[in-house]
Design a protein around this motif. Structure first.
Motif, PDB file in Angstrom:
ATOM      1  N   ILE A 273     -29.987  25.854  15.503  1.00 46.02           N
ATOM      2  CA  ILE A 273     -30.153  26.890  14.489  1.00 46.02           C
ATOM      3  C   ILE A 273     -31.376  26.608  13.612  1.00 46.02           C
ATOM      4  O   ILE A 273     -32.182  27.495  13.324  1.00 46.02           O
ATOM      5  N   LEU A 274     -31.542  25.350  13.199  1.00 40.83           N
ATOM      6  CA  LEU A 274     -32.663  24.997  12.333  1.00 40.83           C
ATOM      7  C   LEU A 274     -34.002  25.221  13.026  1.00 40.83           C
ATOM      8  O   LEU A 274     -34.967  25.696  12.417  1.00 40.83           O
ATOM      9  N   LYS A 275     -34.089  24.871  14.291  1.00 39.05           N
ATOM     10  CA  LYS A 275     -35.337  25.045  15.034  1.00 39.05           C
ATOM     11  C   LYS A 275     -35.722  26.511  15.171  1.00 39.05           C
ATOM     12  O   LYS A 275     -36.907  26.827  15.327  1.00 39.05           O
ATOM     13  N   ASN A 276     -34.723  27.374  15.111  1.00 37.70           N
ATOM     14  CA  ASN A 276     -34.975  28.801  15.320  1.00 37.70           C
ATOM     15  C   ASN A 276     -34.921  29.605  14.017  1.00 37.70           C
ATOM     16  O   ASN A 276     -34.714  30.817  14.052  1.00 37.70           O
ATOM     17  N   SER A 277     -35.101  28.924  12.890  1.00 34.57           N
ATOM     18  CA  SER A 277     -35.095  29.591  11.580  1.00 34.57           C
ATOM     19  C   SER A 277     -36.354  29.210  10.811  1.00 34.57           C
ATOM     20  O   SER A 277     -36.313  28.380   9.893  1.00 34.57           O
ATOM     21  N   PRO A 278     -37.495  29.795  11.151  1.00 25.62           N
ATOM     22  CA  PRO A 278     -38.782  29.347  10.602  1.00 25.62           C
ATOM     23  C   PRO A 278     -38.979  29.607   9.117  1.00 25.62           C
ATOM     24  O   PRO A 278     -39.841  28.983   8.500  1.00 25.62           O
ATOM     25  N   LEU A 279     -38.185  30.518   8.505  1.00 21.96           N
ATOM     26  CA  LEU A 279     -38.357  30.841   7.087  1.00 21.96           C
ATOM     27  C   LEU A 279     -37.203  30.352   6.228  1.00 21.96           C
ATOM     28  O   LEU A 279     -37.123  30.697   5.040  1.00 21.96           O
ATOM     29  N   LEU A 280     -36.338  29.531   6.777  1.00 20.21           N
ATOM     30  CA  LEU A 280     -35.140  29.100   6.063  1.00 20.21           C
ATOM     31  C   LEU A 280     -35.496  28.348   4.782  1.00 20.21           C
ATOM     32  O   LEU A 280     -36.300  27.428   4.782  1.00 20.21           O
TER      33      LEU A 280
ATOM     34  N   HIS B 298     -40.328  25.748   4.766  1.00 20.66           N
ATOM     35  CA  HIS B 298     -39.945  26.440   3.534  1.00 20.66           C
ATOM     36  C   HIS B 298     -38.622  25.930   2.974  1.00 20.66           C
ATOM     37  O   HIS B 298     -38.231  26.325   1.869  1.00 20.66           O
ATOM     38  N   LEU B 299     -37.922  25.085   3.711  1.00 15.22           N
ATOM     39  CA  LEU B 299     -36.606  24.623   3.293  1.00 15.22           C
ATOM     40  C   LEU B 299     -36.700  23.824   1.992  1.00 15.22           C
ATOM     41  O   LEU B 299     -37.364  22.794   1.921  1.00 15.22           O
ATOM     42  N   LYS B 300     -36.019  24.307   0.950  1.00 12.98           N
ATOM     43  CA  LYS B 300     -36.087  23.677  -0.375  1.00 12.98           C
ATOM     44  C   LYS B 300     -34.753  23.053  -0.796  1.00 12.98           C
ATOM     45  O   LYS B 300     -34.724  22.041  -1.483  1.00 12.98           O
ATOM     46  N   ILE B 301     -33.641  23.698  -0.399  1.00 13.79           N
ATOM     47  CA  ILE B 301     -32.332  23.266  -0.878  1.00 13.79           C
ATOM     48  C   ILE B 301     -31.396  23.056   0.310  1.00 13.79           C
ATOM     49  O   ILE B 301     -31.264  23.927   1.174  1.00 13.79           O
ATOM     50  N   ILE B 302     -30.747  21.887   0.351  1.00 15.57           N
ATOM     51  CA  ILE B 302     -29.723  21.598   1.346  1.00 15.57           C
ATOM     52  C   ILE B 302     -28.482  21.123   0.600  1.00 15.57           C
ATOM     53  O   ILE B 302     -28.545  20.162  -0.173  1.00 15.57           O
ATOM     54  N   VAL B 303     -27.361  21.790   0.807  1.00 20.99           N
ATOM     55  CA  VAL B 303     -26.118  21.463   0.121  1.00 20.99           C
ATOM     56  C   VAL B 303     -25.056  21.120   1.157  1.00 20.99           C
ATOM     57  O   VAL B 303     -24.838  21.880   2.107  1.00 20.99           O
ATOM     58  N   VAL B 304     -24.401  19.972   0.963  1.00 22.80           N
ATOM     59  CA  VAL B 304     -23.292  19.570   1.820  1.00 22.80           C
ATOM     60  C   VAL B 304     -22.044  19.467   0.960  1.00 22.80           C
ATOM     61  O   VAL B 304     -22.014  18.700  -0.013  1.00 22.80           O
ATOM     62  N   LYS B 305     -21.013  20.233   1.299  1.00 21.61           N
ATOM     63  CA  LYS B 305     -19.752  20.217   0.579  1.00 21.61           C
ATOM     64  C   LYS B 305     -18.692  19.567   1.456  1.00 21.61           C
ATOM     65  O   LYS B 305     -18.563  19.915   2.639  1.00 21.61           O
ATOM     66  N   CYS B 306     -17.925  18.629   0.884  1.00 25.65           N
ATOM     67  CA  CYS B 306     -16.936  17.918   1.682  1.00 25.65           C
ATOM     68  C   CYS B 306     -15.814  17.404   0.805  1.00 25.65           C
ATOM     69  O   CYS B 306     -15.908  17.413  -0.430  1.00 25.65           O
ATOM     70  N   ASP B 307     -14.730  16.936   1.460  1.00 30.13           N
ATOM     71  CA  ASP B 307     -13.622  16.308   0.740  1.00 30.13           C
ATOM     72  C   ASP B 307     -13.917  14.838   0.475  1.00 30.13           C
ATOM     73  O   ASP B 307     -13.630  14.307  -0.598  1.00 30.13           O
TER      74      ASP B 307
END
Length: 392
Positions: free
Chosen positions: A319-326, A360-369
């Protein structure tokens, strides 16, 4: 001698009464206001004055709401009389809500609801809602011709078995939802066919919600104007299997594609904001990833726990490789039904050698227990893409 003029503090003219003020409004404005009332309340305004006698018939909204005190036979007769009296005056909004009725619908009631639904289409309705939330029952929209050049927004909750745009015989069913004008489509807790994939052809959609539906996941055709899309595939879908997560076993082989390659992802490829959520026994996304499209406009993406459990980390990479504007990626790695206890935010540090993800990726959020082995693997993968995290 002329009367003395009053000063600025002289007695003011009495204000118009509320009745005379609203009576001064044009008919079109009053009809628009009446459209926000429940249908029976709008009808009751006919006794206010002679001018109000027929205004409700041309109200721009029709909101039929069933309550737990309603007798179904009486409700059916009342709605029939209401629709017959108002005719086919154009509608902006039509709501058919029956989530408050305790009694179950008979076959005759279901047929009647189908007629009401068709009547709304004939009234050139632009926003149409059909809602039933009884656990034990679904509406059956049988042989419904849903063809409209006016419909802009459609929301269906608790609808069963779609046979749309039907011809005279069952063998020639088109099996499609077709609308070139529809802008917003929400289908939740509905029942699709067990034997075929319903196709959705609605190229003007800007908002799409598919959530908690039964049996075959619909095939999404091209949606070039799509802005927001949220897809949740649950284990009640045919596109899930107790024996595998890939759709390759004997019990599910041959019924998946229905002569289609990409079921969901191709139709979602133009979305700007996308959420993909599934339960662990759902294989539809893994099958789609074999033909993974380029998400050429996508800026925000949310992936559920499934993408790291039932699939493998290659799915996220694909998915990441195919999302050039993420610009923003959210991974919800929480157990089913839980509210996450921990949140990590990451930053992407671009380097020339890294080509796997969007610059362009600026924010990465990981939510977990909790940070367990599964979460650790995801963090390790993202670290290879030069993403660094902080704990909150």
């Amino acid at each position: 001698m002329p009367p003395a003029r009053r000063g600025k503090r002289g007695k003011k003219a009495p204000m118009e009464s509320a009745g005379s003020s609203i009576d001064a409004l044009p008919d079109g404005v009053l009809q628009h206001i009446l459209g926000f009332l429940p249908a029976w309340d709008a009808v009751r305004t006919c006794v206010l004055a002679r001018r109000w006698r027929d205004l409700w018939m041309f109200a721009t909204g029709l909101r039929i709401i069933g309550n737990d005190d309603d007798d179904l036979e009486g409700l059916r007769e009342s709605v029939d009389h209401l629709l017959l009296t108002r005719g086919i005056a154009p509608l902006e909004t039509c709501e058919l809500r029956f989530d408050g009725i305790a009694d179950e619908f008979s076959d005759g009631d279901v047929i009647r609801v189908n007629l009401w639904f068709r009547h709304a289409i004939r009234c050139q309705v632009r926003v149409l809602l059909l809602l039933l939330t009884q656990q034990s029952q679904h509406f059956d929209l049988h042989d419904l011709h849903l063809v409209s050049r006016h419909l802009m927004e459609l929301e269906l909750v608790g609808v069963q078995h779609w046979k749309l745009a039907a011809d005279d015989c069952d063998s020639s069913l088109v099996k499609r939802i077709i609308s070139k004008s529809l802008k917003r489509l929400s289908i939740t807790a509905c029942v699709f066919s067990e034997s075929f994939h319903t196709h959705i052809h609605s190229p003007s959609l800007v908002s799409l919600l598919l959530d908690d539906n039964w049996y075959n996941t619909p095939v999404l055709e091209s949606i070039p104007s799509l802005v927001d899309a949220s897809i949740r595939v649950v284990d009640r879908s045919v596109d899930s299997c107790e024996d595998c997560d890939s759709g390759d076993c004997n019990s599910c082989n041959g019924i998946i594609h229905d002569n289609s390659n990409c079921i969901l992802l191709e139709g979602l490829s133009k979305a700007k904001n996308l959420a993909l959520i599934a339960e662990s026994k759902t294989f539809i996304f893994k099958m789609d990833l074999k033909w993974c499209p380029t998400f050429s406009k996508m800026k925000t993406l949310l992936l559920s726990d499934y993408w790291c459990v039932a699939l493998d980390l290659d799915a996220i990479t694909c998915i990441l490789k195919n999302s050039p504007l993420l610009e923003k990626l959210t991974l919800e790695l929480c157990s089913k039904g839980s509210d996450h206890k921990m949140e990590m935010k990451g930053n992407y540090i671009p380097v020339q050698e890294t080509t796997a993800i969007s610059e362009h990726l600026k924010i990465i959020v990981v939510k977990c227990d909790v940070v367990d082995e599964k979460v650790y693997k995801v963090l390790k993968l993202l670290s290879t893409c030069n993403i660094r995290f902080s704990f909150e």
